[in-house]
Design a protein around this motif. Structure first.
Motif, PDB file in Angstrom:
ATOM      1  N   VAL A 159       0.806  -1.234   0.000  1.00  0.00           N
ATOM      2  CA  VAL A 159       0.000   0.000   0.000  1.00  0.00           C
ATOM      3  C   VAL A 159       0.836   1.280   0.000  1.00  0.00           C
ATOM      4  O   VAL A 159       0.322   2.346  -0.274  1.00  0.00           O
ATOM      5  N   CYS A 181      -5.551   4.028   3.289  1.00  0.00           N
ATOM      6  CA  CYS A 181      -5.189   2.904   2.423  1.00  0.00           C
ATOM      7  C   CYS A 181      -5.732   1.622   3.056  1.00  0.00           C
ATOM      8  O   CYS A 181      -5.983   1.573   4.259  1.00  0.00           O
ATOM      9  N   ARG A 182      -5.950   0.635   2.229  1.00  0.00           N
ATOM     10  CA  ARG A 182      -6.626  -0.583   2.688  1.00  0.00           C
ATOM     11  C   ARG A 182      -5.766  -1.808   2.430  1.00  0.00           C
ATOM     12  O   ARG A 182      -5.271  -1.997   1.322  1.00  0.00           O
ATOM     13  N   TRP A 209      -4.453   0.330  -2.197  1.00  0.00           N
ATOM     14  CA  TRP A 209      -4.968  -0.865  -1.552  1.00  0.00           C
ATOM     15  C   TRP A 209      -4.100  -2.053  -1.931  1.00  0.00           C
ATOM     16  O   TRP A 209      -3.391  -2.013  -2.942  1.00  0.00           O
TER      17      TRP A 209
END
Ligand code: ZN
Length: 407
Positions: free
Chosen positions: A18, A95-96, A139
């Motif tokens: 990420v 962010c994932r 992500w």
């Protein structure tokens, strides 16, 4: 698995995956299988100067209970507080990190029709939020072993042996060796060079053939281009959405697919396996499907919505990829899609368009990009696969020979 090696992997996900920016929020989605590893990822994210890290834990058996006991209306409802949370994240661009570990058979026995109806209803509410996040957030999907998943891949080992084997498989295929960050820089560079070559050809069609009967042609949109490896957000942050990744992929013209493709690996969809199947296309649409296992599920899948029977992705992956070489079937798309050439039914990728920053979703769709609530990859690559590109000026250029790059 050694803690020092796991620490390298956690760092790879946070930095190369990420690419957490100073002051950014981080959301982590994880099952209950590897809490100590999740803590390492949280720690690495804070070391990368994350403002706040939030872990969303999940436990797959609960999903089954919800589908069984909730009404279709409740399944399809997004509560006001859930929408407020979605809006919050649209506003702050976290962010994932998705750490997948699910049991590939974990949803066996659920009422698929009920689940589909719930998803169709909630999708309408969720979609505007996900559209607003497109290309604005970094992500990354990466994997950690879960017990049921490990036993599925290595049924003859004990649970702890199987878990260890799966760690080894995940880490080696994810290039976690001496210096994973440097290995990923080199890998991204190689993928980019391959895409540059493909994009220089001016491909109008790809023609696939293989010994299993596959004979299929798919058309390209002149506005689209092959992509691979890392991507950039609109604000210019480079990140890697998938660890591992081996594919060069593009969104094809949804109206131009003709012929028949045979699957070369089983497809794990909604916790069930669809196996030994074929799909015949006419003018882009899947008009005939057969499967030795779970044909009904395949039919349900392609009728989820209008776009579910059209293609959204063509991806090229050589048989020499580390995942293909491992010889393992992972029962998980993140890995299995990187073992072989594949297609995907459902949504295309707006970011495979040149100048996608200045294009709306509607403009992409009017060029021929597909849109759908599903995006499901299925593998068609095998040792006998040949692929030719037919260029805009009528040349035939070999792209794949016997399952591997021809250039
Ligand atoms: Zn793909």
């Amino acid at each position: 698995m050694k803690k020092t090696v796991l620490r390298e992997y956690a760092k790879l996900i946070v930095r190369t995956g990420v690419n957490v920016q100073k002051g950014q929020d981080v959301l982590i989605y994880a099952g209950l299988d590897q809490p100590e590893f999740v803590a390492m990822v949280v720690d690495e994210a804070y070391k990368a100067k994350a403002r706040k890290v939030t872990v969303n834990w999940s436990y797959q058996p609960l999903q089954k209970l919800h589908i069984r006991h909730q009404s279709v209306t409740t399944l399809g409802t997004v509560e006001a507080w859930e929408e407020a949370r979605l809006q919050h994240y649209v506003d702050i661009h976290p962010c994932r990190i998705h750490l997948v570990s699910e049991d590939p058979d974990g949803l066996k026995g659920v009422n698929l029709e009920k689940m589909a109806k719930g998803r169709q209803a909630s999708y309408k509410i969720l979609k505007p939020y996900s559209d607003q996040r497109q290309n604005k957030e970094q992500w990354c999907i990466a994997a950690v072993p879960g017990a049921a998943w490990a036993k599925k891949i290595f049924p003859n080992l004990t649970k702890s042996q199987a878990m260890e084997k799966l760690w080894e498989a995940i880490l080696s295929t994810s290039r976690v060796d001496d210096d994973p960050l440097a290995a990923w820089d080199a890998h991204n560079k190689d993928l980019k060079e391959r895409c540059d070559y493909l994009n220089s050809l001016g491909i109008s069609k790809l023609h696939y053939t293989a010994d299993n009967g596959t004979d299929f042609t798919v058309g390209m949109m002149p506005e689209a281009q092959f992509c691979a490896g890392g991507e950039e957000t609109l604000s210019g942050v480079f990140y890697n959405p998938n660890i591992p990744t081996e594919e060069c992929f593009i969104s094809p013209n949804k109206h131009q697919a003709d012929g028949i493709v045979y699957s070369s690996k089983p497809l794990s969809y909604q916790g069930q396996l669809i196996d030994n199947f074929s799909i015949r296309f006419e003018n882009g649409k899947a008009v005939e499907v057969h499967a030795e296992q779970n044909e009904d599920l395949l039919k349900t899948m392609i009728s989820m919505d209008e776009g579910a029977s059209y293609l959204g992705e063509c991806a090229l992956v050589p048989q020499t990829s580390p995942i293909s070489q491992s010889g393992l079937l992972f029962y998980n798309t993140l890995f299995d899609e990187n073992a072989a050439c594949h297609l995907a039914l459902g949504a295309g990728f707006p970011d495979t368009f040149k100048d996608f920053q200045n294009k709306t979703l509607e403009e992409c769709k009017s060029c021929g990009m597909n849109d759908s609530m599903i995006h499901v990859d299925f593998m068609i690559g095998c040792d006998s696969m040949n692929i030719d590109a037919i260029t805009q000026d009528g040349k035939v250029v070999p792209i794949f020979r016997k399952g591997n790059w021809a250039f």
